[in-house]
Motif scaffolding. Sequence first.
Motif, PDB file in Angstrom:
ATOM      1  N   GLY A  14       0.790  -1.222   0.000  1.00 62.82           N
ATOM      2  CA  GLY A  14       0.000   0.000   0.000  1.00 62.82           C
ATOM      3  C   GLY A  14       0.827   1.279   0.000  1.00 62.82           C
ATOM      4  N   SER A  15       2.000   1.244   0.613  1.00 62.88           N
ATOM      5  CA  SER A  15       2.696   2.517   0.764  1.00 62.88           C
ATOM      6  C   SER A  15       4.224   2.414   0.830  1.00 62.88           C
ATOM      7  N   LEU A  16       4.738   1.422   1.552  1.00 61.24           N
ATOM      8  CA  LEU A  16       6.195   1.394   1.781  1.00 61.24           C
ATOM      9  C   LEU A  16       6.986   1.292   0.479  1.00 61.24           C
ATOM     10  N   GLN A  17       6.475   0.444  -0.417  1.00 62.61           N
ATOM     11  CA  GLN A  17       7.168   0.237  -1.684  1.00 62.61           C
ATOM     12  C   GLN A  17       7.284   1.558  -2.458  1.00 62.61           C
ATOM     13  N   ASN A  18       6.193   2.313  -2.431  1.00 64.36           N
ATOM     14  CA  ASN A  18       6.172   3.635  -3.054  1.00 64.36           C
ATOM     15  C   ASN A  18       7.202   4.578  -2.435  1.00 64.36           C
ATOM     16  N   ARG A  19       7.288   4.522  -1.127  1.00 63.26           N
ATOM     17  CA  ARG A  19       8.181   5.457  -0.437  1.00 63.26           C
ATOM     18  C   ARG A  19       9.636   5.234  -0.825  1.00 63.26           C
ATOM     19  N   VAL A  20       9.972   3.959  -1.014  1.00 57.98           N
ATOM     20  CA  VAL A  20      11.361   3.637  -1.353  1.00 57.98           C
ATOM     21  C   VAL A  20      11.743   4.331  -2.670  1.00 57.98           C
ATOM     22  N   GLN A  21      10.794   4.417  -3.592  1.00 61.81           N
ATOM     23  CA  GLN A  21      11.033   5.145  -4.847  1.00 61.81           C
ATOM     24  C   GLN A  21      11.041   6.658  -4.615  1.00 61.81           C
ATOM     25  N   LEU A  22      10.007   7.112  -3.894  1.00 63.96           N
ATOM     26  CA  LEU A  22       9.801   8.555  -3.734  1.00 63.96           C
ATOM     27  C   LEU A  22      10.958   9.254  -3.029  1.00 63.96           C
ATOM     28  N   GLN A  23      11.638   8.533  -2.141  1.00 62.27           N
ATOM     29  CA  GLN A  23      12.708   9.167  -1.369  1.00 62.27           C
ATOM     30  C   GLN A  23      13.812   9.731  -2.272  1.00 62.27           C
ATOM     31  N   HIS A  24      13.900   9.185  -3.489  1.00 63.46           N
ATOM     32  CA  HIS A  24      14.930   9.692  -4.404  1.00 63.46           C
ATOM     33  C   HIS A  24      14.458  10.891  -5.216  1.00 63.46           C
ATOM     34  N   GLN A  25      13.143  11.115  -5.216  1.00 67.95           N
ATOM     35  CA  GLN A  25      12.599  12.210  -6.030  1.00 67.95           C
ATOM     36  C   GLN A  25      12.208  13.442  -5.228  1.00 67.95           C
ATOM     37  N   TYR A  26      11.845  13.220  -3.954  1.00 65.33           N
ATOM     38  CA  TYR A  26      11.299  14.334  -3.167  1.00 65.33           C
ATOM     39  C   TYR A  26      11.984  14.417  -1.808  1.00 65.33           C
ATOM     40  N   ASP A  27      11.783  15.546  -1.165  1.00 62.32           N
ATOM     41  CA  ASP A  27      12.252  15.701   0.207  1.00 62.32           C
ATOM     42  C   ASP A  27      11.260  14.917   1.078  1.00 62.32           C
ATOM     43  N   THR A  28      11.671  13.771   1.549  1.00 63.99           N
ATOM     44  CA  THR A  28      10.728  12.807   2.127  1.00 63.99           C
ATOM     45  C   THR A  28      10.779  12.764   3.652  1.00 63.99           C
ATOM     46  N   PHE A  29       9.612  12.931   4.263  1.00 63.18           N
ATOM     47  CA  PHE A  29       9.462  12.860   5.717  1.00 63.18           C
ATOM     48  C   PHE A  29       8.605  11.659   6.083  1.00 63.18           C
ATOM     49  N   ILE A  30       9.112  10.829   6.969  1.00 58.58           N
ATOM     50  CA  ILE A  30       8.364   9.650   7.391  1.00 58.58           C
ATOM     51  C   ILE A  30       8.226   9.681   8.909  1.00 58.58           C
ATOM     52  N   MET A  31       6.962   9.627   9.340  1.00 61.98           N
ATOM     53  CA  MET A  31       6.674   9.885  10.745  1.00 61.98           C
ATOM     54  C   MET A  31       6.273   8.632  11.517  1.00 61.98           C
ATOM     55  N   LEU A  32       6.868   8.452  12.661  1.00 56.03           N
ATOM     56  CA  LEU A  32       6.461   7.394  13.585  1.00 56.03           C
ATOM     57  C   LEU A  32       5.353   7.997  14.441  1.00 56.03           C
ATOM     58  N   ALA A  33       4.099   7.622  14.116  1.00 58.84           N
ATOM     59  CA  ALA A  33       2.934   8.306  14.682  1.00 58.84           C
ATOM     60  C   ALA A  33       2.579   7.730  16.049  1.00 58.84           C
ATOM     61  N   ASP A  34       3.387   8.087  17.040  1.00 57.35           N
ATOM     62  CA  ASP A  34       3.138   7.549  18.387  1.00 57.35           C
ATOM     63  C   ASP A  34       1.978   8.262  19.080  1.00 57.35           C
ATOM     64  N   VAL A  35       1.743   9.527  18.732  1.00 56.17           N
ATOM     65  CA  VAL A  35       0.594  10.222  19.331  1.00 56.17           C
ATOM     66  C   VAL A  35      -0.700   9.661  18.745  1.00 56.17           C
ATOM     67  N   GLN A  36      -0.718   9.506  17.432  1.00 58.38           N
ATOM     68  CA  GLN A  36      -1.932   8.964  16.817  1.00 58.38           C
ATOM     69  C   GLN A  36      -2.201   7.542  17.323  1.00 58.38           C
ATOM     70  N   ALA A  37      -1.148   6.801  17.630  1.00 58.41           N
ATOM     71  CA  ALA A  37      -1.319   5.447  18.169  1.00 58.41           C
ATOM     72  C   ALA A  37      -2.103   5.489  19.486  1.00 58.41           C
ATOM     73  N   LEU A  38      -1.947   6.597  20.214  1.00 53.92           N
ATOM     74  CA  LEU A  38      -2.658   6.731  21.494  1.00 53.92           C
ATOM     75  C   LEU A  38      -4.178   6.824  21.307  1.00 53.92           C
ATOM     76  N   THR A  39      -4.634   7.217  20.121  1.00 50.53           N
ATOM     77  CA  THR A  39      -6.090   7.347  19.929  1.00 50.53           C
ATOM     78  C   THR A  39      -6.799   6.017  20.200  1.00 50.53           C
ATOM     79  N   THR A  40      -6.124   4.926  19.933  1.00 55.07           N
ATOM     80  CA  THR A  40      -6.732   3.609  20.191  1.00 55.07           C
ATOM     81  C   THR A  40      -6.006   2.828  21.287  1.00 55.07           C
ATOM     82  N   HIS A  41      -4.766   3.241  21.618  1.00 59.40           N
ATOM     83  CA  HIS A  41      -3.969   2.460  22.572  1.00 59.40           C
ATOM     84  C   HIS A  41      -3.479   3.329  23.731  1.00 59.40           C
ATOM     85  N   PHE A  42      -4.332   4.268  24.178  1.00 58.65           N
ATOM     86  CA  PHE A  42      -3.894   5.203  25.235  1.00 58.65           C
ATOM     87  C   PHE A  42      -3.550   4.470  26.528  1.00 58.65           C
ATOM     88  N   ASP A  43      -4.061   3.251  26.686  1.00 59.54           N
ATOM     89  CA  ASP A  43      -3.756   2.499  27.907  1.00 59.54           C
ATOM     90  C   ASP A  43      -2.542   1.583  27.738  1.00 59.54           C
TER      91      ASP A  43
END
Length: 330
Positions: A23-52
């Motif tokens: 869905g996405s990772l394969q694309n990113r491997v290509q895109l990193q060579h074409q664009y200024d690429t930021f990849i985020m470890l969404a630990d805050v968003q993870a809290l929306t379902t795993h706050f405990d």
Amino acid sequence: MTQERVLTGDRTTGRLHLGHYAGSLQNRVQLQHQYDTFIMLADVQALTTHFDRPELIREHVREVALDYLAVGIDPEHANIFIQSMIPEIAELTVFFSMFVKVNHLRHNPTIKAESRGGSFDELYYGFLGYPISQTADITFCKATIIPVGEDQLPHLESSRYIVRRFNELYGPVFPEPQALLSKFPRLIGLDGNAKMSKSLGNAIALSASSEEIALKVRKAVTDPARIHKNDPGHPERCPIYHYHQAFRADEAAEIHAACEQGTIGCTECKHRITKTLQDLLGPMRERRAAYETKRGFVDEMLQHGTERARGIARHTMEEVREVMGIQYFK
Ligand code: TRP
């Protein structure tokens, strides 16, 4: 710098699997060579379902970072950072949330699914705001290209709306982001469910051992119409065929024909996909193992990526405060 920016990320609730890859990772491997690429470890968003479960989220910041390195995301080209270490994202979330109506959020299909058809009884405030915080993730660095799976499209529509509204209300600060879908924006699960997902238990992790891969493929459902080896099959209904398509496109047409004609049995077809997946995941497993021993390297990469993201976030926040007229001590 006029180069367009890519931003995407993953909730750190578990290791990444084949669905993420297609869905996405394969694309990113290509895109990193074409664009200024930021990849985020969404630990805050993870809290929306795993706050405990903050300890689980913390552990997976590292695990997901290792998955990134394993698939070939290269820290020389892509900037990997930790969401919770960028307070400007939280700040933007607050400002955006002032002009987004609850009604807009309620109509988001993902939120709707969670709120059981519109009831608020089981809905958390943070989860309701998911599309808003995701917009902050995208806008802090003014990203325009957002590689995501299909399930994220409604959120991206919200982000585009929020960006337009902000620019209208206060001034043109943010460019409108665009979703970028891969060829396989949604990978079918091993149980035939439309979506491969860890929580449904129908996924193969990118870090799965060779035995695990073989076992999971062996247990996967196939076309229920094929009881005997020579029964004509319906490849479209079979997850195994979809995997051939996603991961070994050059063999998919032949498999499709052989399945329809009943000249290849499910066992052989499964052997072939097992081999394909071993060939794909084997090198990833090795790369992962190599990085697992280099703890300092991964820590430094995350620290460096986060510092760079933070610098950009500070700069954006100055512009935001400027157009909103809340730049008090200047
Ligand atoms: N919600 C995304 C997912 O579950 C992860 C994510 C968080 C994200 N923030 C983002 C993706 C911003 C793209 C842009 O996959």
